[in-house]
Design an enzyme around this catalytic site. Structure first.
Site, PDB file in Angstrom:
ATOM      1  N   LYS A  74      46.799  46.789  34.471  1.00 23.93           N
ATOM      2  CA  LYS A  74      47.001  47.833  35.468  1.00 23.93           C
ATOM      3  C   LYS A  74      45.704  48.527  35.831  1.00 23.93           C
ATOM      4  O   LYS A  74      44.771  48.585  35.035  1.00 23.93           O
ATOM      5  CB  LYS A  74      47.948  48.883  34.904  1.00 23.93           C
ATOM      6  CG  LYS A  74      49.350  48.383  34.789  1.00 23.93           C
ATOM      7  CD  LYS A  74      50.221  49.435  34.185  1.00 23.93           C
ATOM      8  CE  LYS A  74      51.629  48.872  34.070  1.00 23.93           C
ATOM      9  NZ  LYS A  74      52.497  49.728  33.293  1.00 23.93           N
ATOM     10  N   ASP A 123      33.683  35.016  44.469  1.00 22.87           N
ATOM     11  CA  ASP A 123      35.066  35.326  44.836  1.00 22.87           C
ATOM     12  C   ASP A 123      35.108  36.409  45.912  1.00 22.87           C
ATOM     13  O   ASP A 123      35.862  37.370  45.810  1.00 22.87           O
ATOM     14  CB  ASP A 123      35.850  35.762  43.585  1.00 22.87           C
ATOM     15  CG  ASP A 123      37.355  35.631  43.787  1.00 22.87           C
ATOM     16  OD1 ASP A 123      37.766  35.017  44.802  1.00 22.87           O
ATOM     17  OD2 ASP A 123      38.110  36.150  42.954  1.00 22.87           O
TER      18      ASP A 123
END
Lengths: 420, 372
Positions: free
Chosen positions: A81, A195
């Site tokens: 999270k 990325d």
């Protein structure tokens, strides 16, 4: 109305229950920002007068990690999270990436990537690269907290909430030039991000773009002028033809250029240059590299996209050619409405989510306020944004000077926040 | 006058204090040629991080860019090996924070505050007209010249502002200024803040000057944040706002040790003095929760509280007694006396005893609340 606010799913699942999760919410203890209609539609009550219903205000217990006070969930990635936190000393908003060892072990290269990210971020310092503020490790709970600069959201989120999932030209240009600035810094430091995609480009409150997620980034050897890389774990849709075709080695700089090209294509058209039902089809399409640029994309943007999405890495634009390209250099007039940040759980202003926890923490200290707080439907409607905040005192009313409450004398001495 | 950027042209007389979170020293220096006194900030660049250097650079740059009688003027700056010296003209009384600490523990006289505020507002009006936001107004950043004239310093957090969009993030290393920061600045949400945030700081600084300590001093920072967000307006402490403990007890449940401490002091002027209605009003206007309803700097200059200064026929220097300014004349005296005693180190420690402490930057909160 705001049904997505119930975060029941994560709390009800037994696997997710642990002392760091939000407290279990029983059904009668509905969030204060629920309206009666929400309750009706869930079938809790059959019929009633909204004004007769009394809600118990959701108490938000305050938790701290080190000097950071925990707030609400901002997002969730494969690693864990991300929650908003507040530095209790400097009052600077931050984001905490919470990593659990158990979870990391299940992901291929999980632990290695995290260490890689920490090592890289510690050495990087640039306006357009996310800053790692602090790292806190809790050995007992097997958790690690990466404290990063606070960002309001990512370009991906904004795209998903915009008409046609794209940005107006001027807005895309603003983000793209910041991306190239950040990339120039990274490449000058011999770091290949690998990325680059809208999901990894975050924006701060003042819309400064931050390149984030360095889990798969690679630091090149300082003695390697070619910048040869041999592995890539980036997102398939943003991979260049050389990787799609299965090359063993390739120039690292050029794969970041390619993925930035795909990103720009995505920002201005709302589409991807290559699509496929699965990774194999997708890679097949990328490998062939037949790009179709939509007709509404005009020069000079067209030639920039073509240059960045050249199949042959040697012919592909370098950062220098991009920075001197006419589309990059010219100023784009603000022709159409800006795509705004999507609201976070109904909050367009992206207010500090730590505040309700702090209100609760500080009101708990006084015995008088310790009683449960109850509110009715009417009160909820009267509140401007329906948040679980403590009602604002009348002190703002100019007619009433709060003579009897000299706060400089009355503020109680606080022990610093408890440790969780 | 020409001040050379060369260390050899100056004689270091004494240490005035520290600044930049105690990582830089402020020396009292003498310009050899003219005999003028200067304040020299000395930074050891080897011990500074990149951000620190950026801030130092910003301060020099901002100070150089601006020219106004109520802003600290730029004299010169130079490097000596890895030591950076930034030279400023000497401000005889030091900062308002020093005055509060050394002579006016329970606050400055209201008339002095009116003079100081008028000067500061003139400087602020100029800054705002340039499209800049100061972001660090506090008593520690208000310097008083030997003739009683106030000027604003601490320009390192200053930032340009666009008319169309507000600022959003807190200035770098602003942890020491949080008590003066406006609620909208601390909130760090998409609404952001603008130059009205400086007006809030003016309100807080007014309270600081009048009360002797800033509102929320010794308060937990997170509690301060919640109080500000809820819209609590701080105010001046006098007989209309502050009652002895007994009256307060019925008022609410939370009574602090501080109040008890204040009450126990037998001769606290807080319960006997009375500030004028205009002053109360000015503070109230500045500290409003909604930035749009706060007055602008020119509005405040037209306020009766600041306008009265023109009619007043008093000298700030008289009102500031027993505090005396550091002047060319009295420094020379001291130097002569000390010369007979001999020893440079002796001179330095003696000068310190005479409380010629001068501080640009207030760091330790402990000093804010008067020891009673």
């Amino acid at each position: 109305m705001m049904m997505e606010q119930r975060e029941f799913d994560e709390d009800v699942m037994p696997s997710a229950i642990d002392d760091d999760e939000d407290v279990f919410k029983d059904l009668l203890n509905v969030p204060a920002d629920w309206s009666a209609n929400d309750c009706l539609s869930t079938g809790i009550f059959n019929s009633f007068d909204p004004n007769e219903v009394v809600y118990r205000v959701q108490k938000k217990p305050c938790k701290t990690v080190g000097k950071y006070v925990m707030g609400d969930l901002l997002g969730e990635g494969s690693y864990g999270k991300v929650k908003e936190v507040l530095d209790s000393e400097t009052l600077v908003r931050c984001a905490a990436k919470i990593l659990k060892k158990k979870k990391l072990r299940r992901i291929p290269n999980g632990e290695k990537n995290v260490l890689n990210e920490i090592q890289l971020l510690k050495t990087l310092r640039h306006l357009n690269v996310i800053e790692l503020v602090d790292v806190i490790v809790n050995e007992e709970k097997e958790k690690m907290y990466l404290l990063l600069e606070y960002c309001v959201g990512g370009l991906q989120d904004m795209l998903e909430h915009s008409p046609g999932s794209k940005f107006p030209c001027w807005q895309a240009h603003n983000y793209f030039s910041q991306l190239i600035n950040g990339l120039e810094y990274l490449h000058s430091r011999g770091i290949i991000h690998k990325d680059i995609k809208p999901g990894n480009l975050l924006l701060t409150l003042d819309e400064t773009l931050k390149i984030s997620d360095f889990g798969t980034a690679e630091a090149l050897s300082p003695f390697d002028p070619e910048g040869i890389c041999a592995s890539s774990q980036g997102s398939p849709a943003f991979q260049p033809p050389e990787i799609a075709n299965g090359a063993d080695e390739y120039s690292g700089f050029k794969i970041d250029i390619w993925s930035s090209g795909v990103t720009l294509y995505n920002l201005v058209t709302g589409e991807y240059p290559f699509e496929g039902d699965n990774v194999y089809r997708l890679f097949e399409a990328i490998g062939k590299c037949n790009i179709q640029i939509p007709g509404f994309v005009t020069e000079p943007l067209r030639s920039l996209l073509v240059g960045m999405l050249k199949k042959d890495p040697k012919k592909r634009f370098t950062l220098r050619t991009i920075q001197t390209h006419p589309w990059f250099v010219c100023r784009h007039p603000r022709t159409s409405e800006k795509v705004p940040f999507p609201p976070l759980r109904g909050d367009f202003m992206h207010n500090m989510t730590v505040l309700p926890y702090l209100f609760n923490y500080h009101s708990c200290e006084t015995p008088l306020d310790n009683e449960e707080e109850y509110i009715t439907e009417q009160l909820i409607k009267d509140r401007p944004n329906g948040s679980t905040s403590v009602p604002i005192d009348d002190v703002n009313d100019p007619s009433k000077r709060p003579w009897h409450k000299p706060i400089m004398c009355n503020v109680k001495k606080m022990a610093s926040c408890r440790l969780s | 006058m020409n001040f050379e950027p060369d260390l050899k042209q100056y004689t270091m007389c004494s240490v005035l204090g520290s600044c930049f979170s105690d990582r830089a020293v402020v020396f009292l220096g003498k310009h050899n040629k003219s005999g003028n006194l200067v304040a020299m900030k000395n930074f050891n660049l080897d011990s500074m991080s990149k951000t620190d250097c950026q801030l130092i650079q910003d301060e020099i740059y901002n100070t150089r860019q601006l020219m106004h009688p109520n802003l600290i003027p730029y004299v010169t700056s130079f490097l000596d090996k890895s030591q950076l010296y930034v030279v400023f003209p000497l401000m005889g009384y030091g900062s308002c924070r020093d005055l509060l600490r050394n002579h006016f523990v329970e606050g400055l006289p209201e008339t002095v505050i009116a003079f100081v505020l008028r000067d500061v507002l003139l400087g602020l009006e100029y800054i705002h007209n340039k499209g800049l936001v100061h972001r660090a107004i506090k008593a520690g950043h208000i310097l008083i010249r030997a003739d009683g004239h106030a000027s604003l310093s601490g320009l390192r957090s200053m930032c340009p502002i666009d008319k169309r969009s507000n600022l959003h993030s807190l200035p770098l290393q602003s942890a020491n200024n949080l008590n003066w920061s406006s609620p909208e600045m601390l909130e760090q949400n998409l609404l952001g803040y603008n130059e009205k945030s400086d007006i809030y700081s003016i309100g807080m600084t007014s309270c600081e000057l009048a009360n002797g300590f800033v509102p929320f001093a010794e308060t937990d920072t997170t509690l301060m944040l919640t109080q500000k967000v809820k819209g609590l307006i701080p105010h001046l402490l006098d007989c209309t706002t502050c009652y002895p403990y007994e009256d307060n007890a019925a008022d609410n449940g939370y009574q602090s040790e501080e109040t008890i401490g204040v009450n126990a002091a037998p001769v606290s002027s807080v319960y006997t003095r009375m500030f004028t209605e205009e002053f109360h009003n000015l503070v109230e206007l500045c500290c409003q929760r909604d930035p749009e309803s706060r007055p602008s700097a020119p509005n405040l200059l037209a306020h009766t509280f600041t306008k009265q200064v023109k009619k007043l026929n008093v000298k700030v220097t008289d009102l500031l007694r027993p505090a005396v300014p550091l002047l060319k004349t009295n420094v020379a005296e001291i130097s002569d006396d000390l010369a007979s005693i001999g020893g440079m180190s002796q001179q330095l420690s003696d000068l310190d005893l005479l409380t010629y402490a001068w501080d640009f930057d207030l760091n330790d909160i402990d000093d804010i609340v008067p020891t009673l």
